[in-house]
Design an enzyme around this catalytic site. Structure first.
Site, mmCIF file in Angstrom:
data_model
loop_
_atom_site.group_PDB
_atom_site.id
_atom_site.type_symbol
_atom_site.label_atom_id
_atom_site.label_comp_id
_atom_site.label_asym_id
_atom_site.label_seq_id
_atom_site.Cartn_x
_atom_site.Cartn_y
_atom_site.Cartn_z
ATOM 1 N N ALA A 167 -3.456 -8.526 -20.561
ATOM 2 C CA ALA A 167 -4.403 -7.306 -20.685
ATOM 3 C C ALA A 167 -4.989 -7.248 -19.276
ATOM 4 O O ALA A 167 -5.332 -8.275 -18.683
ATOM 5 C CB ALA A 167 -5.365 -7.474 -21.638
ATOM 6 N N THR A 186 0.884 -1.086 0.161
ATOM 7 C CA THR A 186 -0.148 0.075 0.022
ATOM 8 C C THR A 186 0.615 1.239 0.076
ATOM 9 O O THR A 186 0.363 2.329 -0.758
ATOM 10 C CB THR A 186 -0.859 -0.166 1.151
ATOM 11 O OG1 THR A 186 -0.161 -0.063 2.450
ATOM 12 C CG2 THR A 186 -2.178 -0.941 1.077
ATOM 13 N N ASN A 241 -4.875 -8.537 -3.145
ATOM 14 C CA ASN A 241 -3.489 -9.034 -2.900
ATOM 15 C C ASN A 241 -3.251 -10.194 -1.895
ATOM 16 O O ASN A 241 -2.702 -10.154 -0.890
ATOM 17 C CB ASN A 241 -2.841 -7.639 -2.615
ATOM 18 C CG ASN A 241 -1.266 -7.788 -3.015
ATOM 19 O OD1 ASN A 241 -0.784 -8.585 -3.698
ATOM 20 N ND2 ASN A 241 -0.677 -6.509 -2.356
ATOM 21 N N TYR A 242 -3.745 -11.155 -2.569
ATOM 22 C CA TYR A 242 -3.793 -12.452 -1.506
ATOM 23 C C TYR A 242 -2.156 -13.291 -1.580
ATOM 24 O O TYR A 242 -1.771 -13.334 -2.442
ATOM 25 C CB TYR A 242 -4.670 -13.651 -2.140
ATOM 26 C CG TYR A 242 -4.674 -14.798 -1.533
ATOM 27 C CD1 TYR A 242 -4.942 -15.051 0.072
ATOM 28 C CD2 TYR A 242 -4.434 -16.068 -2.022
ATOM 29 C CE1 TYR A 242 -5.098 -16.026 0.609
ATOM 30 C CE2 TYR A 242 -4.447 -17.240 -1.500
ATOM 31 C CZ TYR A 242 -4.623 -17.251 -0.347
ATOM 32 O OH TYR A 242 -4.648 -18.327 0.636
ATOM 33 N N TYR A 265 12.014 -6.896 4.755
ATOM 34 C CA TYR A 265 12.248 -7.810 3.932
ATOM 35 C C TYR A 265 13.208 -7.767 2.885
ATOM 36 O O TYR A 265 13.557 -6.553 2.605
ATOM 37 C CB TYR A 265 10.834 -8.251 3.264
ATOM 38 C CG TYR A 265 10.339 -6.958 1.965
ATOM 39 C CD1 TYR A 265 11.076 -7.239 0.882
ATOM 40 C CD2 TYR A 265 9.958 -5.855 2.418
ATOM 41 C CE1 TYR A 265 10.470 -6.059 -0.230
ATOM 42 C CE2 TYR A 265 9.705 -4.729 1.472
ATOM 43 C CZ TYR A 265 9.819 -5.206 0.184
ATOM 44 O OH TYR A 265 9.647 -4.153 -0.758
ATOM 45 N N GLY A 311 -0.553 -9.302 -14.825
ATOM 46 C CA GLY A 311 0.832 -9.375 -15.052
ATOM 47 C C GLY A 311 0.963 -8.537 -16.632
ATOM 48 O O GLY A 311 0.663 -7.626 -16.529
ATOM 49 N N ASP A 342 1.475 -2.405 -7.784
ATOM 50 C CA ASP A 342 1.227 -1.608 -6.882
ATOM 51 C C ASP A 342 1.048 -0.086 -7.581
ATOM 52 O O ASP A 342 0.218 0.871 -7.396
ATOM 53 C CB ASP A 342 2.188 -1.532 -5.718
ATOM 54 C CG ASP A 342 2.198 -2.722 -4.932
ATOM 55 O OD1 ASP A 342 1.263 -3.477 -4.888
ATOM 56 O OD2 ASP A 342 3.366 -3.003 -4.413
#
Length: 309
Positions: free
Chosen positions: A231, A32, A166-167, A89, A228, A259
């Site tokens: 389309a 986010t 956004n799993y 991360y 990705g 994002d």
């Protein structure tokens, strides 16, 4: 009544990238926050832009706040939690594709909804509020409900709510818990920005069109299903379209592409663009982002891509 600009809710982490075994670059990123970064670059500079989270009381949290301020990003009423610190991360790359290793067990952002009054203050009078499934996943069930309730009240007061499911399966105790949380989020969402592989994994959707149809049945009136390099399937006000992605012959790092698409799409919609035009501009911005290292492209790169679309 003047509205208080835009806000994104979630977790900004310390990002280690470009590692060669002994030397790493440190930055700041998170799904986010990456979207808000793009929004900050593309919306008018006098439009307030705030990241709603919780900070620790450590030097790295202070560094985050300084970084936000230097780039025109506020933090609303986000609290500082004694003894907490940012999550961390590291990105490792194979070609342009990336994988992540996380350290986030005592992340301050997990407490962002612990005080309902502070959270509500951060969200009041917003033109747009954005959050994600990762925002939901880092919260315990009671805090998750607190956040959804606060967003529902903001929506009732006139804010538009945008949501990317956004799993990430590793963040959830079970797929069923994730499905229930996403359903609650969709019930207060105006603009949905899912990614098709995530939706296929969590809900079994066979095509992006099927994802859009399912979300439309849930009452969402504006849906852009990213896929990705393929389309985007757009469904807005009952009309559907396929918006081709911008081809990139020389990708460097795909971190943050989705994002940045979200941020550019929302910036375009705030500027009055149609959903079709917004998706086209968003693809251009995402293509520019994957030509640079890390999740946060320079504002100049984002603005040039947005203006050229």
């Amino acid at each position: 009544m003047a509205r208080g600009g835009v806000a994104a809710v979630g977790e900004c982490m310390l990002e280690l990238s470009g590692g060669d075994g002994s030397t790493w670059r440190m930055g700041y990123a998170g799904d986010t926050f990456n979207t808000l970064w793009t929004l900050r670059a593309l919306v008018p500079q006098d439009l307030p832009t705030d990241y709603v989270t919780a900070f620790g009381d450590d030097p790295f949290s202070a560094g985050q706040k300084d970084f936000f301020a230097r780039h025109g990003i506020g933090t609303a009423a986000s609290p500082a939690i004694p003894g907490r610190r940012p999550g961390l991360y590291a990105i490792t790359l194979q070609g342009a594709e990336r994988s992540f290793t996380y350290w986030r067990g005592d992340s301050a952002a997990r407490s962002l909804a612990d005080d309902p009054a502070i959270l509500e203050k951060s969200l009041e009078k917003r033109e747009l509020i954005y959050f994600s499934g990762i925002t939901l996943a880092i919260l315990e069930a009671p805090a998750r409900k607190t956040l959804i309730d606060a967003l529902a009240r903001a929506r009732s007061a006139g804010s538009r709510i945008a949501f990317d499911p956004n799993y990430r399966s590793r963040l959830w105790p079970s797929a069923q818990t994730a499905r229930e949380a996403v359903a609650a989020a969709l019930s207060i969402t105006d603009i949905a920005l899912p990614t098709f592989p995530d939706e296929a994994e969590l809900f079994g959707d066979e095509t992006p069109k099927a994802t859009a149809e399912r979300l439309a049945r849930a009452g969402i009136v504006e849906i852009a299903v990213k896929n990705g390099a393929e389309a985007t399937h757009l469904r807005a006000n009952g009309e559907e379209a396929s918006i081709a992605a911008t081809a990139v012959a020389d990708p460097v790092d795909t971190t943050g592409a989705g994002d940045s698409f979200n941020g550019a799409y929302l910036a375009a919609r705030l500027a009055g663009d149609t959903p079709r035009r917004a998706a086209t501009r968003a693809h251009r911005v995402a293509a520019a982002v994957i030509r640079v290292h890390g999740a946060l492209a320079p504002f100049s790169v984002l603005r040039d891509a947005f203006a050229g679309a």
